[in-house]
Every structure is written in structure tokens, then in C-alpha cells.
Design an enzyme around this catalytic site. Sequence first.
Site, short mmCIF file in Angstrom:
data_model
loop_
_atom_site.label_atom_id
_atom_site.label_comp_id
_atom_site.label_asym_id
_atom_site.label_seq_id
_atom_site.Cartn_x
_atom_site.Cartn_y
_atom_site.Cartn_z
N SER A 147 1.55 -1.43 -0.45
CA SER A 147 -0.24 -0.34 0.24
C SER A 147 0.50 1.12 0.50
CB SER A 147 -0.71 0.16 1.61
OG SER A 147 -1.46 1.21 1.40
N TYR A 160 -0.79 -0.16 10.00
CA TYR A 160 -1.38 -0.71 8.76
C TYR A 160 -0.02 -0.67 8.08
CZ TYR A 160 -3.52 -1.11 4.23
OH TYR A 160 -2.97 -1.84 2.63
#
Length: 253
Positions: free
Chosen positions: A147, A161
Amino acid sequence: MFELDGRTALVTGAGQGVGTGIAVALARQGAVVAVNDIVAERAAETVASITEAGGTAYALPFDVTDRTAVASEVRAFERRVAPFDILVNNAGNGGAEGFRPTKFRDTEPADWQRFADVNLFGVMNTTRAVLDGMCARRHGRIITIASGAGITGASFGISLYGAAKGGAIAFTRHLAMENARDGITANTLALGLMDPAASGRTASVTTEMAKGIPVGRLGRPEDIGATCVFLASREAEWITGQTWQLNGGAPTS
């Protein structure tokens, strides 16, 4: 170009969303695809869509955070069907408890662990399960779906995350260098904002954020699938250790 006939791929977290798009794209190019998901029914649905389109796929449900289960299921599949030439580490997000943006000062240590378990150690577990065989056959393509949060900081509560995805990016980069002479390539895709509808979720804050993306839309599973096809192909054999940002131009690199 980009044919994958004779290749066998494992795609984790492929029961929905981006994972399904990747599995479908690989199968369309001729790969036999093992569709992994923690939910067996979702894996079966993706397999059905591939076989109905004329491709070859098998459901391979397991939890990527369970290292013993990963190793056992991979070994059994390779004995029964074929050894893996391609691994796409797609399973991720917030683990079994889901993903709710929370600033670090409001998190608990238990939250730290679950993000690392699925987004970093899950990648390591599946990679370890296929890597020895790839090196022995002197061919392998490893693609890790990460990501932009692993590259760029944000203020709205995705530090856990981002840390785990950043770890997966760094791990894949070192993996590429360690195994390049054995015919293995390893690359990472750092995704931007994806359309939540692809995973059966309703529109969220990302829909509003999409207005700031230069190309004017959220990412789609087929965008990621097409890139995975290229990186898995013979034509991409000179590309390794790289992090590709797939984000519609926001931000550029």
C-alpha cells in the site's frame, strides 16, 4: 506476449476484491491458479468464475497467519497438482477484526500484533512455503501487494497498517536481492485508493477522497491484475526488487 501457459500461481486473499481480479487475470493468460482465502466459500466463488470462463483454478483455503497450515496446504497442493511458479501475496488489511482507522496513541498492543501478523508475517509464511522449490527449479515470480501507506505518511490513523505494509515492502526488496541469482524476481505493488465496491463494501470516505486523484477514479481489481500478469511473465524477468506505485497519479514517484 505475457502468456502464462504452463505456470501455476498461488494468490492469497483471492476470494474477493483485488485478489479476485488478480486470480482472474492470471488464469485468463493461461496460468493454473490456486485461489486462497481464509473463507472457503469465497475461494470457491472465485474458482467458479474462473472455470466458467474457461480457466483452471482450485480453491485452497487457509489462514496466512498460520505458518503450519500454510506449509501443509502448499505442500499438499504441489504434490497433487503442480509446484508453484508464481506467488501473489495479496491477503492483508486489518486481520480477522477488520480495519478501523485509529491513531497510534489510541491503539493497544494487541492491535499492533494483528496488523503485523497478516500484512507482514503472512507474506513471510507464504513466501517461505514456496521459495525453496522455486530456487531448486531456478524460476519464480513473487509479487507482494502492499500500500501507499507503507511509503507515505498519513494523519488519519493508519500507522499500524502502514508499518506492516512498509515492512512487507522492505522484506520483498531484500528477498529480491537474496534470490536473484536463482532465477527469482520479487516486486511490490503499493496500491492507492481502491474502490470499496470491489470487496462488497459500501462507499466510504474513499469516494470523496477519489476527487483528488489525477485520473479521476478509484482503483479497480483489473488494474492490479494486469500489472501482476506483466510481472509474472517472462517479459518481466529483468525487473526485481522494485516497488511500483499503482495509484492513479496520487502521489507520483
